[in-house]
Design a protein around this motif. Structure first.
Motif: not given
Length: 441
Positions: A41, A43-46, A49, A181, A185-186, A189-191
């Motif tokens: 998670i 890796q989303l950069g935020q 999350p 996962n 996610v990666l 792109q479901w976050g």
């Protein structure tokens, strides 16, 4: 189910290790999953999350933990039935555990909205983190029946000395969780929702795997002998055992939470140092659990067979390994603790504080070894009232110790009070052990 009379099997060190090592390996996979969840998670950069998955996982774990009594109670009662050669009761215990798990899961689903609201009221987060955490938990909560039922199935497998099956279940769950996962996610792109759906699928897959591994129990007609399953005397016994364990576990959790909260009053650096050192405590728990679970199985079987000599030998054999593990852990923390602190904390001031309080963590496995092992022994014998009462005594003295120690010695006093609580649990349960052995005879 042909092994219904294991109490006649010789109690040996090899047998203890055969039960313990799969649990140690199984527990080792638990922190790995949390690392992967955070890394994926991240890796989303935020930031939001990451915080949402962390908060959501903590809240759900706390809710599921309320049903942790099901694992311990099922383990002790099943081991005793097995030791007594009562094959129908062994099968019926699995059915009862599944029914309790199903009812518990249904309750969580029914009450999840107020439960989540209450959790956020106690520990508020930013609007963005709370929104994402709600999304995460609203998906994962639908696997509550699977997770709670797995507590019971795990306890049953431990009582049957089939800890290798427990390891297989954990590997299936965590392996699938990690793979999904990465995909959800990666890849898709479901976050945050992707992390939740991965865990949801893995938990139900774990339950299916557990059913397959327990399928021999369903070949015994007693698993659906409803007169036996719903026998009032046996249900009352289960209720009594599980209630005692629930109270004892709630008090233990109160001690650990108070340690964290009181540490937060001593400053951010002290709080961070304590959090780093508590990770060492988790490692100790993961390793010691293997030998405590062996005690549950072997003491329970000996108790069910009503052989006091076997109870003593099972207690001594498992405790020798447990105390030995505690000493080895203490040595490892003393030698490698500084390096581990540096790896877990980037801040120099936190590293320095961690080293200052490291001696307390070096002592913790030694002070706590008796408590860990006697918990397993008393669970196996289902002397849970003693566990509850001795925990009440230990918590009361822990609270009394905090009053002078923390104002006088700060965080050193806080650690001293925690280790006093560990030692007192071991001492008070040790004083009650002779009565347990007499009851077995």
């Amino acid at each position: 189910m042909s092994e219904a009379r294991p109490a006649t099997i010789q109690l040996t060190h090899r047998r203890v290790l055969r039960i313990a090592w799969p649990i140690v390996l199984s527990n080792a996979t638990v922190p790995l999953l949390g690392i992967v969840d955070t890394g994926v998670i991240g890796q989303l950069g935020q930031a939001a999350p990451i915080g949402a998955v962390g908060v959501g996982a903590v809240i759900l774990t706390a809710i599921y933990w309320m049903f942790g009594f099901l694992r311990m109670g099922t383990s002790g009662l099943t081991a005793q039935a097995r030791g007594a050669g009562d094959t129908p009761e062994v099968a019926a215990m699995l059915t009862r555990a599944l029914l309790i798990g199903g009812v518990g899961g249904a309750l969580v689903l029914l009450l999840h909205v107020p439960l989540f609201a209450g959790a956020f009221a106690l520990s508020p987060a930013s609007a963005e983190v709370e929104r994402l955490a709600q999304d995460y938990m609203s998906i994962r909560v639908w696997s509550a029946p699977a997770m709670i039922a797995l507590f019971g199935m795990t306890g049953w497998l431990i009582a049957m000395e089939r800890t290798g099956a427990v390891l297989v279940i954990q590997l299936v769950m965590n392996g699938l969780n990690i793979a999904l996962n990465l995909w959800f996610v990666l890849g898709l792109q479901w976050g945050v929702a992707g992390v939740a759906w991965a865990t949801f699928a893995a938990e139900w897959a774990g339950l299916i795997c557990a059913f397959l591994l327990c399928r021999d129990a369903f070949r015994v007609p007693a698993w659906r002998n409803w007169a036996l399953v719903f026998n009032s005397a046996r249900l009352l016994r289960i209720a009594s055992v599980n209630t005692d364990i629930l109270i004892r576990s709630a008090l233990l959790e109160a001690v650990l939470l108070s340690f964290i909260f009181l540490g937060s009053d001593l400053g951010d650096v002290t709080l961070a140092a304590n959090q780093v050192l508590v990770q060492f405590l988790h490692v100790s728990s993961y390793i010691m659990d293997g030998f405590a679970f062996a005690a549950e199985a072997l003491v329970g079987q000996a108790f069910g067979a009503r052989t006091g000599g076997a109870v003593r030998r099972a207690s001594l054999l498992t405790s020798q390994w447990g105390v030995g593990a505690g000493v080895i852990l203490a040595l490892c923390f003393a030698i490698f603790g500084g390096t581990a602190i540096d790896a877990l904390a980037a801040s120099e001031v936190v590293r320095a504080a961690g080293r200052t309080y490291l001696p307390w963590m070096v002592a913790a496995p030694i002070f706590g070894a008796a408590a860990w092992m006697l918990d397993g022994i008393f669970i196996g014998a289902t002397h849970t009232r003693d566990m509850r009462n001795m925990m009440i005594v230990s918590v009361a003295i822990y609270g009394a110790a905090l009053v002078p120690l923390v104002p006088l010695f700060g965080n050193h006093g806080l650690w001293a009070a925690l280790l006093i609580s560990f030692a007192l649990r071991g001492i008070t349960l040790g004083l009650r052990y002779p009565a347990l052995e007499r009851a077995a005879a």
